[in-house]
Design a protein around this motif. Sequence first.
Motif, PDB file in Angstrom:
ATOM      1  N   VAL A 117      51.961  39.032  33.818  1.00 52.14           N
ATOM      2  CA  VAL A 117      51.024  40.143  34.002  1.00 52.14           C
ATOM      3  C   VAL A 117      49.719  39.605  34.587  1.00 52.14           C
ATOM      4  CG1 VAL A 117      49.712  41.960  32.850  1.00 52.14           C
ATOM      5  CG2 VAL A 117      52.042  41.438  32.102  1.00 52.14           C
ATOM      6  N   ALA A 118      49.345  40.081  35.757  1.00 53.56           N
ATOM      7  CA  ALA A 118      48.132  39.601  36.417  1.00 53.56           C
ATOM      8  C   ALA A 118      46.895  40.144  35.718  1.00 53.56           C
ATOM      9  CB  ALA A 118      48.123  40.028  37.881  1.00 53.56           C
ATOM     10  N   THR A 119      45.906  39.294  35.552  1.00 59.37           N
ATOM     11  CA  THR A 119      44.649  39.713  34.927  1.00 59.37           C
ATOM     12  C   THR A 119      43.557  39.948  35.958  1.00 59.37           C
ATOM     13  OG1 THR A 119      43.986  37.408  34.619  1.00 59.37           O
ATOM     14  CG2 THR A 119      45.188  38.462  32.813  1.00 59.37           C
ATOM     15  N   ALA A 120      43.877  39.740  37.236  1.00 59.59           N
ATOM     16  CA  ALA A 120      42.916  39.954  38.310  1.00 59.59           C
ATOM     17  C   ALA A 120      43.681  40.178  39.609  1.00 59.59           C
ATOM     18  CB  ALA A 120      41.981  38.759  38.453  1.00 59.59           C
ATOM     19  N   ALA A 121      43.129  40.989  40.476  1.00 56.94           N
ATOM     20  CA  ALA A 121      43.796  41.255  41.757  1.00 56.94           C
ATOM     21  C   ALA A 121      42.832  41.898  42.736  1.00 56.94           C
ATOM     22  CB  ALA A 121      45.016  42.159  41.548  1.00 56.94           C
ATOM     23  N   LEU A 122      43.165  41.776  44.006  1.00 53.45           N
ATOM     24  CA  LEU A 122      42.463  42.500  45.055  1.00 53.45           C
ATOM     25  C   LEU A 122      42.981  43.929  45.051  1.00 53.45           C
ATOM     26  CD1 LEU A 122      40.579  42.432  47.581  1.00 53.45           C
ATOM     27  CD2 LEU A 122      42.646  41.922  48.919  1.00 53.45           C
ATOM     28  N   ILE A 123      42.074  44.890  44.868  1.00 58.26           N
ATOM     29  CA  ILE A 123      42.469  46.294  44.812  1.00 58.26           C
ATOM     30  C   ILE A 123      41.568  47.118  45.732  1.00 58.26           C
ATOM     31  CG2 ILE A 123      43.405  46.121  42.463  1.00 58.26           C
ATOM     32  CD1 ILE A 123      40.849  47.420  41.425  1.00 58.26           C
ATOM     33  N   ALA A 124      42.048  48.299  46.101  1.00 58.92           N
ATOM     34  CA  ALA A 124      41.292  49.184  46.994  1.00 58.92           C
ATOM     35  C   ALA A 124      41.691  50.622  46.706  1.00 58.92           C
ATOM     36  CB  ALA A 124      41.577  48.833  48.455  1.00 58.92           C
ATOM     37  N   PRO A 125      40.859  51.596  47.076  1.00 62.82           N
ATOM     38  CA  PRO A 125      41.236  52.997  46.908  1.00 62.82           C
ATOM     39  C   PRO A 125      42.531  53.302  47.665  1.00 62.82           C
ATOM     40  CG  PRO A 125      38.902  52.810  47.394  1.00 62.82           C
ATOM     41  CD  PRO A 125      39.481  51.452  47.602  1.00 62.82           C
ATOM     42  N   ALA A 126      43.339  54.178  47.104  1.00 62.44           N
ATOM     43  CA  ALA A 126      44.653  54.476  47.680  1.00 62.44           C
ATOM     44  C   ALA A 126      44.572  54.984  49.113  1.00 62.44           C
ATOM     45  CB  ALA A 126      45.380  55.486  46.798  1.00 62.44           C
ATOM     46  N   ASP A 127      43.493  55.665  49.453  1.00 58.40           N
ATOM     47  CA  ASP A 127      43.368  56.241  50.797  1.00 58.40           C
ATOM     48  C   ASP A 127      42.513  55.385  51.738  1.00 58.40           C
ATOM     49  OD1 ASP A 127      40.930  56.579  49.624  1.00 58.40           O
ATOM     50  OD2 ASP A 127      40.750  58.733  50.011  1.00 58.40           O
ATOM     51  N   SER A 128      42.308  54.123  51.384  1.00 55.82           N
ATOM     52  CA  SER A 128      41.411  53.266  52.165  1.00 55.82           C
ATOM     53  C   SER A 128      42.054  52.703  53.428  1.00 55.82           C
ATOM     54  CB  SER A 128      40.920  52.097  51.309  1.00 55.82           C
ATOM     55  OG  SER A 128      42.018  51.238  50.986  1.00 55.82           O
ATOM     56  N   GLY A 129      43.381  52.711  53.484  1.00 55.37           N
ATOM     57  CA  GLY A 129      44.070  52.091  54.610  1.00 55.37           C
ATOM     58  C   GLY A 129      44.151  50.582  54.511  1.00 55.37           C
ATOM     59  N   ILE A 190      37.716  45.436  46.239  1.00 52.52           N
ATOM     60  CA  ILE A 190      37.153  44.617  45.170  1.00 52.52           C
ATOM     61  C   ILE A 190      38.229  43.708  44.576  1.00 52.52           C
ATOM     62  CG2 ILE A 190      35.288  46.186  44.542  1.00 52.52           C
ATOM     63  CD1 ILE A 190      37.033  47.333  42.334  1.00 52.52           C
ATOM     64  N   TYR A 191      37.804  42.523  44.166  1.00 52.42           N
ATOM     65  CA  TYR A 191      38.712  41.655  43.414  1.00 52.42           C
ATOM     66  C   TYR A 191      38.311  41.816  41.950  1.00 52.42           C
ATOM     67  CZ  TYR A 191      42.386  38.241  43.148  1.00 52.42           C
ATOM     68  OH  TYR A 191      43.610  37.637  42.910  1.00 52.42           O
ATOM     69  N   ALA A 192      39.027  42.682  41.254  1.00 52.17           N
ATOM     70  CA  ALA A 192      38.632  43.092  39.902  1.00 52.17           C
ATOM     71  C   ALA A 192      39.353  42.279  38.833  1.00 52.17           C
ATOM     72  CB  ALA A 192      38.916  44.577  39.716  1.00 52.17           C
ATOM     73  N   LEU A 193      38.687  42.119  37.705  1.00 49.68           N
ATOM     74  CA  LEU A 193      39.227  41.404  36.554  1.00 49.68           C
ATOM     75  C   LEU A 193      39.577  42.400  35.456  1.00 49.68           C
ATOM     76  CD1 LEU A 193      36.449  38.645  36.321  1.00 49.68           C
ATOM     77  CD2 LEU A 193      38.448  38.668  37.821  1.00 49.68           C
ATOM     78  N   ASP A 194      40.601  42.055  34.679  1.00 49.57           N
ATOM     79  CA  ASP A 194      40.902  42.892  33.522  1.00 49.57           C
ATOM     80  C   ASP A 194      39.825  42.739  32.447  1.00 49.57           C
ATOM     81  OD1 ASP A 194      42.997  44.609  33.773  1.00 49.57           O
ATOM     82  OD2 ASP A 194      44.537  43.204  33.146  1.00 49.57           O
ATOM     83  N   VAL A 208      46.413  45.369  46.208  1.00 49.61           N
ATOM     84  CA  VAL A 208      46.665  44.840  47.545  1.00 49.61           C
ATOM     85  C   VAL A 208      47.333  43.471  47.463  1.00 49.61           C
ATOM     86  CG1 VAL A 208      45.601  44.154  49.746  1.00 49.61           C
ATOM     87  CG2 VAL A 208      44.692  46.124  48.461  1.00 49.61           C
ATOM     88  N   GLU A 209      46.775  42.588  46.625  1.00 50.01           N
ATOM     89  CA  GLU A 209      47.342  41.237  46.495  1.00 50.01           C
ATOM     90  C   GLU A 209      46.803  40.552  45.244  1.00 50.01           C
ATOM     91  OE1 GLU A 209      48.022  38.281  49.911  1.00 50.01           O
ATOM     92  OE2 GLU A 209      46.198  37.501  48.965  1.00 50.01           O
ATOM     93  N   GLU A 210      47.660  39.804  44.584  1.00 55.21           N
ATOM     94  CA  GLU A 210      47.255  38.962  43.460  1.00 55.21           C
ATOM     95  C   GLU A 210      47.000  37.557  44.005  1.00 55.21           C
ATOM     96  OE1 GLU A 210      50.360  39.247  40.552  1.00 55.21           O
ATOM     97  OE2 GLU A 210      50.158  41.424  40.369  1.00 55.21           O
ATOM     98  N   SER A 211      45.931  37.421  44.757  1.00 58.19           N
ATOM     99  CA  SER A 211      45.675  36.180  45.512  1.00 58.19           C
ATOM    100  C   SER A 211      45.556  34.955  44.607  1.00 58.19           C
ATOM    101  CB  SER A 211      44.394  36.330  46.343  1.00 58.19           C
ATOM    102  OG  SER A 211      44.411  37.523  47.081  1.00 58.19           O
TER     103      SER A 211
END
Length: 322
Positions: A117-129, A190-194, A208-211
């Motif tokens: 289970v990833a505790t951090a990931a690159l995320i973006a709004p669903a409609d951001s493209g 954003i690269y957000a943390l849990d 987007v990615e669990e870099s």
Amino acid sequence: MNSFTRRSLITRAMMSGVAAMAMTLPLAAQDLTEIRVINAPTAFEPLWLAQEEGIFEKHGLKAEIIPGGPPDAMMPQLITGQAEFALTSGLAVMNASAKGLPVQLVMGNMMSQQGTVATAALIAPADSGIDDVTDLAGKKIGITSLNNQPHLALLMSAADKGMDIDSLTFVELPPPAMVTANDKGTVDAIYALDPYMSAAIQSGYVKVEESVSLYMDGLPSVSFAAGSEYVANNPDIVDAFIAAMTEAEEYANANPERVRDIDRKYTKLDPEFIANRPISTFTPQINAGALEKVGQAMVEYGWLDTAPDMEKLIAPQAPRAE
């Protein structure tokens, strides 16, 4: 029996009673070693559990938990004696150690691992493209601090995909403010943390990615650090701290509801989200091989002139992964 002998017997009885009482006093009533621990905005649950469950006291410690700022700012606090330990970024400690600052990793807390289970990931709004790191060329990415794991991992990902890494712009943001900043257009992703990452995904963001997990597998991403001089001069206290936090991490892994209790108490996250969010495993071990690999990447991307010396970076008593 003369009066002197009688007084001697009474005195001995009184002394025996005092000794017996001392042996039965709770730890809280006995002398505890006071320590100050700087907290982090992620993976903080075992630290609070060590406090609330009496685990620190069990190991002879009385801990004051201090709110922390950016990981790099914690290093001077450890060196100057403003705190004995810090829950911080493993990469920040590597960076400081490689530049000659006397700080060391004393144990892990959370490890970056593929397939978990990833505790951090690159995320973006669903409609951001934004569906891939390559979509971020010329855009702004919110991260908790510069020169940290997400920063380096995103550079590694961009280079791996053939991008010009200079096309990425990074903006420092506090974890609780990331989603608001993204919604306002201050940043594009954003690269957000849990626990904030999972809350954002539940509210409509997409991963987007669990870099960090992809490019830093095995890295102690959130770790405990201390000043090198403190480690050398106080081995018994460091041992006690490691034992206490190892027990607290094991307790957290075995009691996920207590982890949720800590989230409810120390965050403003939605209670329904907290009740259902995935909880990652806490890990006290440090993986020296993963640290060496990331150290080489820090040199490759110009963050360091030379890779960190593992003997200086890792405290002698730190628990290590096999």
